[in-house]
Design a protein around this motif. Structure first.
Motif, PDB file in Angstrom:
ATOM      1  N   GLU B   8      -5.504 -19.820  18.029  1.00  0.00           N
ATOM      2  CA  GLU B   8      -5.569 -20.101  19.478  1.00  0.00           C
ATOM      3  C   GLU B   8      -4.558 -19.265  20.262  1.00  0.00           C
ATOM      4  O   GLU B   8      -4.815 -18.898  21.404  1.00  0.00           O
ATOM      5  CB  GLU B   8      -5.289 -21.587  19.745  1.00  0.00           C
ATOM      6  N   THR B   9      -3.407 -19.002  19.642  1.00  0.00           N
ATOM      7  CA  THR B   9      -2.363 -18.259  20.348  1.00  0.00           C
ATOM      8  C   THR B   9      -2.124 -16.886  19.720  1.00  0.00           C
ATOM      9  O   THR B   9      -1.146 -16.212  20.043  1.00  0.00           O
ATOM     10  CB  THR B   9      -1.046 -19.058  20.339  1.00  0.00           C
ATOM     11  N   ALA B  10      -3.022 -16.473  18.808  1.00  0.00           N
ATOM     12  CA  ALA B  10      -2.840 -15.185  18.126  1.00  0.00           C
ATOM     13  C   ALA B  10      -3.123 -14.011  19.057  1.00  0.00           C
ATOM     14  O   ALA B  10      -3.920 -14.119  19.995  1.00  0.00           O
ATOM     15  CB  ALA B  10      -3.754 -15.124  16.907  1.00  0.00           C
ATOM     16  N   GLU B  11      -2.450 -12.910  18.776  1.00  0.00           N
ATOM     17  CA  GLU B  11      -2.658 -11.687  19.545  1.00  0.00           C
ATOM     18  C   GLU B  11      -4.059 -11.140  19.298  1.00  0.00           C
ATOM     19  O   GLU B  11      -4.592 -11.282  18.195  1.00  0.00           O
ATOM     20  CB  GLU B  11      -1.638 -10.618  19.120  1.00  0.00           C
ATOM     21  N   PRO B  12      -4.631 -10.459  20.286  1.00  0.00           N
ATOM     22  CA  PRO B  12      -5.904  -9.778  20.065  1.00  0.00           C
ATOM     23  C   PRO B  12      -5.790  -8.839  18.869  1.00  0.00           C
ATOM     24  O   PRO B  12      -4.770  -8.182  18.696  1.00  0.00           O
ATOM     25  CB  PRO B  12      -6.113  -8.984  21.357  1.00  0.00           C
ATOM     26  N   GLY B  13      -6.803  -8.829  18.042  1.00  0.00           N
ATOM     27  CA  GLY B  13      -6.811  -7.957  16.869  1.00  0.00           C
ATOM     28  C   GLY B  13      -6.414  -8.668  15.589  1.00  0.00           C
ATOM     29  O   GLY B  13      -6.624  -8.146  14.496  1.00  0.00           O
ATOM     30  N   THR B  14      -5.840  -9.869  15.729  1.00  0.00           N
ATOM     31  CA  THR B  14      -5.499 -10.652  14.536  1.00  0.00           C
ATOM     32  C   THR B  14      -6.763 -10.912  13.720  1.00  0.00           C
ATOM     33  O   THR B  14      -7.790 -11.293  14.274  1.00  0.00           O
ATOM     34  CB  THR B  14      -4.865 -11.998  14.945  1.00  0.00           C
ATOM     35  N   ALA B  15      -6.668 -10.703  12.403  1.00  0.00           N
ATOM     36  CA  ALA B  15      -7.850 -10.815  11.541  1.00  0.00           C
ATOM     37  C   ALA B  15      -7.702 -11.927  10.508  1.00  0.00           C
ATOM     38  O   ALA B  15      -6.611 -12.190  10.018  1.00  0.00           O
ATOM     39  CB  ALA B  15      -8.093  -9.489  10.837  1.00  0.00           C
ATOM     40  N   VAL B  16      -8.819 -12.572  10.213  1.00  0.00           N
ATOM     41  CA  VAL B  16      -8.911 -13.563   9.142  1.00  0.00           C
ATOM     42  C   VAL B  16     -10.110 -13.169   8.294  1.00  0.00           C
ATOM     43  O   VAL B  16     -11.130 -12.738   8.841  1.00  0.00           O
ATOM     44  CB  VAL B  16      -9.182 -14.975   9.722  1.00  0.00           C
ATOM     45  N   ALA B  17     -10.002 -13.335   7.009  1.00  0.00           N
ATOM     46  CA  ALA B  17     -11.139 -13.016   6.139  1.00  0.00           C
ATOM     47  C   ALA B  17     -12.310 -13.935   6.481  1.00  0.00           C
ATOM     48  O   ALA B  17     -12.140 -15.140   6.672  1.00  0.00           O
ATOM     49  CB  ALA B  17     -10.748 -13.165   4.673  1.00  0.00           C
ATOM     50  N   LEU B  18     -13.489 -13.344   6.579  1.00  0.00           N
ATOM     51  CA  LEU B  18     -14.681 -14.096   6.980  1.00  0.00           C
ATOM     52  C   LEU B  18     -14.908 -15.330   6.108  1.00  0.00           C
ATOM     53  O   LEU B  18     -15.168 -16.424   6.632  1.00  0.00           O
ATOM     54  CB  LEU B  18     -15.912 -13.167   6.914  1.00  0.00           C
ATOM     55  N   GLN B  19     -14.813 -15.186   4.812  1.00  0.00           N
ATOM     56  CA  GLN B  19     -15.085 -16.326   3.926  1.00  0.00           C
ATOM     57  C   GLN B  19     -14.072 -17.452   4.159  1.00  0.00           C
ATOM     58  O   GLN B  19     -14.427 -18.629   4.132  1.00  0.00           O
ATOM     59  CB  GLN B  19     -15.083 -15.886   2.454  1.00  0.00           C
ATOM     60  N   GLN B  20     -12.830 -17.066   4.408  1.00  0.00           N
ATOM     61  CA  GLN B  20     -11.808 -18.075   4.695  1.00  0.00           C
ATOM     62  C   GLN B  20     -12.109 -18.766   6.031  1.00  0.00           C
ATOM     63  O   GLN B  20     -11.946 -19.974   6.180  1.00  0.00           O
ATOM     64  CB  GLN B  20     -10.434 -17.398   4.750  1.00  0.00           C
ATOM     65  N   PHE B  21     -12.582 -17.975   6.989  1.00  0.00           N
ATOM     66  CA  PHE B  21     -12.931 -18.545   8.287  1.00  0.00           C
ATOM     67  C   PHE B  21     -14.112 -19.506   8.149  1.00  0.00           C
ATOM     68  O   PHE B  21     -14.111 -20.596   8.730  1.00  0.00           O
ATOM     69  CB  PHE B  21     -13.260 -17.440   9.296  1.00  0.00           C
ATOM     70  N   LEU B  22     -15.115 -19.107   7.376  1.00  0.00           N
ATOM     71  CA  LEU B  22     -16.313 -19.952   7.223  1.00  0.00           C
ATOM     72  C   LEU B  22     -15.964 -21.310   6.599  1.00  0.00           C
ATOM     73  O   LEU B  22     -16.632 -22.313   6.871  1.00  0.00           O
ATOM     74  CB  LEU B  22     -17.383 -19.235   6.396  1.00  0.00           C
ATOM     75  N   ASP B  23     -14.896 -21.336   5.800  1.00  0.00           N
ATOM     76  CA  ASP B  23     -14.450 -22.618   5.225  1.00  0.00           C
ATOM     77  C   ASP B  23     -13.971 -23.578   6.316  1.00  0.00           C
ATOM     78  O   ASP B  23     -13.884 -24.782   6.083  1.00  0.00           O
ATOM     79  CB  ASP B  23     -13.300 -22.392   4.238  1.00  0.00           C
ATOM     80  N   GLN B  24     -13.647 -23.019   7.488  1.00  0.00           N
ATOM     81  CA  GLN B  24     -13.112 -23.845   8.570  1.00  0.00           C
ATOM     82  C   GLN B  24     -14.143 -24.188   9.641  1.00  0.00           C
ATOM     83  O   GLN B  24     -13.830 -24.903  10.599  1.00  0.00           O
ATOM     84  CB  GLN B  24     -11.932 -23.131   9.234  1.00  0.00           C
ATOM     85  N   VAL B  25     -15.331 -23.614   9.510  1.00  0.00           N
ATOM     86  CA  VAL B  25     -16.363 -23.897  10.513  1.00  0.00           C
ATOM     87  C   VAL B  25     -16.738 -25.373  10.431  1.00  0.00           C
ATOM     88  O   VAL B  25     -16.883 -25.937   9.355  1.00  0.00           O
ATOM     89  CB  VAL B  25     -17.603 -22.988  10.301  1.00  0.00           C
ATOM     90  N   LYS B  26     -16.861 -25.995  11.614  1.00  0.00           N
ATOM     91  CA  LYS B  26     -17.132 -27.443  11.657  1.00  0.00           C
ATOM     92  C   LYS B  26     -18.630 -27.709  11.682  1.00  0.00           C
ATOM     93  O   LYS B  26     -19.220 -28.015  12.729  1.00  0.00           O
ATOM     94  CB  LYS B  26     -16.438 -28.052  12.880  1.00  0.00           C
TER      95      LYS B  26
END
Lengths: 145, 145
Positions: B8-26
């Motif tokens: 929410e407060t990360a700088e533009p361009g901050t990256a997260v691995a897609l698979q790790q992100f998908l684990d957080q999708v509600k």
């Protein structure tokens, strides 16, 4: 009774009474339908939230967008605390009457993170990247509240 | 682990691995999230449908939008029968990771009624009016499939 199936092939301009139409909206088991807010000026999709029948009726009656907060289980007058209100410019239902598209004149940022819109998490290759969202900002969205 | 709150407060361009992100999708209790399809060229909101994790992954892998059909309880490759496919141009998640915005290059009409988009039922005063949707048509949307 003009049902959704009849409306699928109806001529442009065909009218149904709003209250009769609302009886046919497919609210989910929590009484809600997803509502997309789109900036009327820029076309930018700002956010997705949820509406119950009362929030639809209050949105139409007041001209200010009212959602239903699932976390608070209460009507949520967008901007009531932040001042980032959404003035309604149009309200549309889709073919199945299970989704809403509201056209809005957005005061300030739409997102609670103070970004212009909520969709700032963009897939890029094997990553999700924080995209400021300000690239797509419009003068309209930036106006002070 | 980069969680949604941090982003929410990360700088533009901050990256997260897609698979790790998908684990957080509600995903909801049916394993789905609402997905908005927006025409990349015109900005027009075409439809709202639903995606499960597999449909998100197939959409990204193939570059063609794949939803999950709630009525058929199966993956739904948009246009597989009609030819009215959606070529993916971008895929974004919102701040809460409970909604998706897909940018698409739409072949033919998006709606099963052969209208350009699904949101043709417009509130006007105390009525809901059938709006052809063709007023907002774009050359892109009109190209033959």
């Amino acid at each position: 009774m003009t049902d959704l199936k009849t409306l699928e092939t109806a001529e442009p301009g065909t009218a149904v009474a709003l209250q009769q139409f609302l009886d046919q909206v497919k609210f989910n088991d929590q009484g809600l339908v997803p509502a997309i807010a789109q900036d009327s000026a820029s076309g930018e999709v700002l956010m997705l939230a949820w509406m119950n029948r009362e929030s639809i009726e209050q949105t139409l009656a007041t001209g200010q967008v009212v959602y239903f907060s699932r976390s608070r289980q209460a009507l949520w007058r967008k901007g009531e605390t932040s001042g980032h209100t959404q003035h309604l410019t149009s309200l549309r239902f889709d073919c199945d009457a299970d989704a809403i598209l509201v056209g809005v004149d957005q005061a300030g940022p739409a997102c609670h993170t103070n970004r212009k819109h909520c969709f700032y998490l963009k897939v890029q290759g094997d990553d999700v990247i924080v995209d400021a969202g300000s690239e797509t900002a419009t003068t309209q969205a930036e106006k002070p509240t």
